[in-house]
Design a protein around this motif. Structure first.
Motif, PDB file in Angstrom:
ATOM      1  N   MET A   1       0.841  -1.195   0.000  1.00  0.00           N
ATOM      2  CA  MET A   1       0.000   0.000   0.000  1.00  0.00           C
ATOM      3  C   MET A   1       0.879   1.249   0.000  1.00  0.00           C
ATOM      4  O   MET A   1       1.938   1.281   0.610  1.00  0.00           O
ATOM      5  N   HIS A   2       0.397   2.276  -0.687  1.00  0.00           N
ATOM      6  CA  HIS A   2       1.167   3.498  -0.812  1.00  0.00           C
ATOM      7  C   HIS A   2       0.581   4.586   0.076  1.00  0.00           C
ATOM      8  O   HIS A   2      -0.280   4.341   0.917  1.00  0.00           O
ATOM      9  N   LEU A   3       1.010   5.797  -0.150  1.00  0.00           N
ATOM     10  CA  LEU A   3       0.549   6.918   0.647  1.00  0.00           C
ATOM     11  C   LEU A   3      -0.856   7.357   0.239  1.00  0.00           C
ATOM     12  O   LEU A   3      -1.278   7.160  -0.903  1.00  0.00           O
ATOM     13  N   ILE A   4      -1.542   7.971   1.192  1.00  0.00           N
ATOM     14  CA  ILE A   4      -2.854   8.540   0.934  1.00  0.00           C
ATOM     15  C   ILE A   4      -2.771  10.037   1.192  1.00  0.00           C
ATOM     16  O   ILE A   4      -2.303  10.470   2.246  1.00  0.00           O
ATOM     17  N   VAL A   5      -3.188  10.829   0.217  1.00  0.00           N
ATOM     18  CA  VAL A   5      -3.166  12.282   0.363  1.00  0.00           C
ATOM     19  C   VAL A   5      -4.488  12.718   0.967  1.00  0.00           C
ATOM     20  O   VAL A   5      -5.567  12.450   0.422  1.00  0.00           O
ATOM     21  N   GLY A   6      -4.419  13.376   2.108  1.00  0.00           N
ATOM     22  CA  GLY A   6      -5.617  13.802   2.814  1.00  0.00           C
ATOM     23  C   GLY A   6      -6.198  15.088   2.264  1.00  0.00           C
ATOM     24  O   GLY A   6      -5.646  15.707   1.332  1.00  0.00           O
ATOM     25  N   GLU A   7      -7.308  15.512   2.861  1.00  0.00           N
ATOM     26  CA  GLU A   7      -7.952  16.744   2.438  1.00  0.00           C
ATOM     27  C   GLU A   7      -7.059  17.962   2.656  1.00  0.00           C
ATOM     28  O   GLU A   7      -7.239  18.996   2.008  1.00  0.00           O
TER      29      GLU A   7
ATOM     30  N   ALA B   1       0.533  13.843   2.549  1.00  0.00           N
ATOM     31  CA  ALA B   1       0.585  12.409   2.274  1.00  0.00           C
ATOM     32  C   ALA B   1       0.950  11.635   3.532  1.00  0.00           C
ATOM     33  O   ALA B   1       1.941  11.956   4.200  1.00  0.00           O
ATOM     34  N   ARG B   2       0.143  10.624   3.831  1.00  0.00           N
ATOM     35  CA  ARG B   2       0.365   9.779   5.001  1.00  0.00           C
ATOM     36  C   ARG B   2       0.157   8.321   4.627  1.00  0.00           C
ATOM     37  O   ARG B   2      -0.557   8.023   3.663  1.00  0.00           O
ATOM     38  N   PRO B   3       0.729   7.384   5.418  1.00  0.00           N
ATOM     39  CA  PRO B   3       0.462   5.969   5.176  1.00  0.00           C
ATOM     40  C   PRO B   3      -0.981   5.648   5.558  1.00  0.00           C
ATOM     41  O   PRO B   3      -1.605   6.389   6.329  1.00  0.00           O
ATOM     42  N   PRO B   4      -1.536   4.568   5.049  1.00  0.00           N
ATOM     43  CA  PRO B   4      -2.944   4.229   5.343  1.00  0.00           C
ATOM     44  C   PRO B   4      -3.276   4.181   6.823  1.00  0.00           C
ATOM     45  O   PRO B   4      -4.363   4.605   7.231  1.00  0.00           O
ATOM     46  N   TRP B   5      -2.357   3.673   7.659  1.00  0.00           N
ATOM     47  CA  TRP B   5      -2.685   3.527   9.077  1.00  0.00           C
ATOM     48  C   TRP B   5      -2.891   4.863   9.777  1.00  0.00           C
ATOM     49  O   TRP B   5      -3.545   4.929  10.826  1.00  0.00           O
TER      50      TRP B   5
END
Length: 212
Positions: free
Chosen positions: A1-7, A11-15
């Motif tokens: 799994m890669h990074l998730i860009v928030g609102e 960018a953060r990891p899924p956890w």
């Protein structure tokens, strides 16, 4: 799994991307250098309690843990007796595991004794490696290392318990001894201890500062 860009565009990891508590912990604390005895004893204790549980569970109980264990002041916890053990076993606000409670009290006594040989902070930070991982996905993040194995063995020689190599690797991540933030995370290289490409920053020792 890669990074998730928030609102917020970060960018953060899924956890750390959805739960507000975990996101705040990731943004403000995880991976920042901890060099004081109380801070390290607390984190070592919480990592031990986390074994077999989720970190979110421990983080939500953290205020209760601090109250139950005298703010994780090693001298105070080292004086805990059988009555304190019974008190802790009856405290539903923490994790009521006798082995982990006994280990925490024993580790407090070991922490006090270790002061004669430089102290807990000096010992833990002596296992900082020359370089740190540069993971691009969670699958790239190691869960153990030669350094965490060596730290585990060293702590056990000093009578610490519940300090296995995987637990110590998690501790090293949490207190900045290594940096396993994913490449591209807004926290990568932010501790002052490591550069974004995995090298030690300056002499490998960041100035003491609060997380952003």
């Amino acid at each position: 799994m890669h990074l998730i860009v928030g609102e917020d565009g970060l960018a953060r990891p899924p956890w750390a991307a959805t739960d507000p508590l975990l996101r705040d912990y990731y943004d403000r604390e995880w991976g920042m250098p901890v060099r004081d005895e109380t801070g390290l004893f607390e984190r070592l204790s919480l990592e031990a309690f986390q074994s077999g549980l989720s970190w979110a569970t421990i983080l939500r109980k953290r205020p209760a843990f601090r109250e139950a264990f005298a703010g994780f002041e090693a001298d105070a916890v080292a004086r805990f007796d059988d009555d304190d053990v019974e008190r802790l076993l009856a405290d539903a606000a923490i994790v009521r595991n006798r082995r982990k409670i006994d280990a925490t009290i024993g580790n407090a006594r070991a922490t006090v004794a270790l002061r004669e040989q430089g102290g807990l902070a000096e010992l833990i930070w002596s296992f900082q490696p020359e370089c740190t991982p540069t993971p691009e996905t969670l699958a790239d993040v190691p869960t153990v290392s030669a350094e965490s194995l060596a730290l585990s063995k060293a702590l056990k020689r000093h009578s610490f318990a519940h300090v296995g190599p995987t637990t110590m690797h998690a501790l090293m991540e949490a207190v900045g001894v290594i940096d396993t933030h994913l490449v591209g995370s807004h926290r990568r290289g932010s501790s002052g201890v490591w550069t974004a490409d995995g090298r030690r920053a300056v002499d490998g020792r960041a100035a003491e500062r609060q997380p952003a």
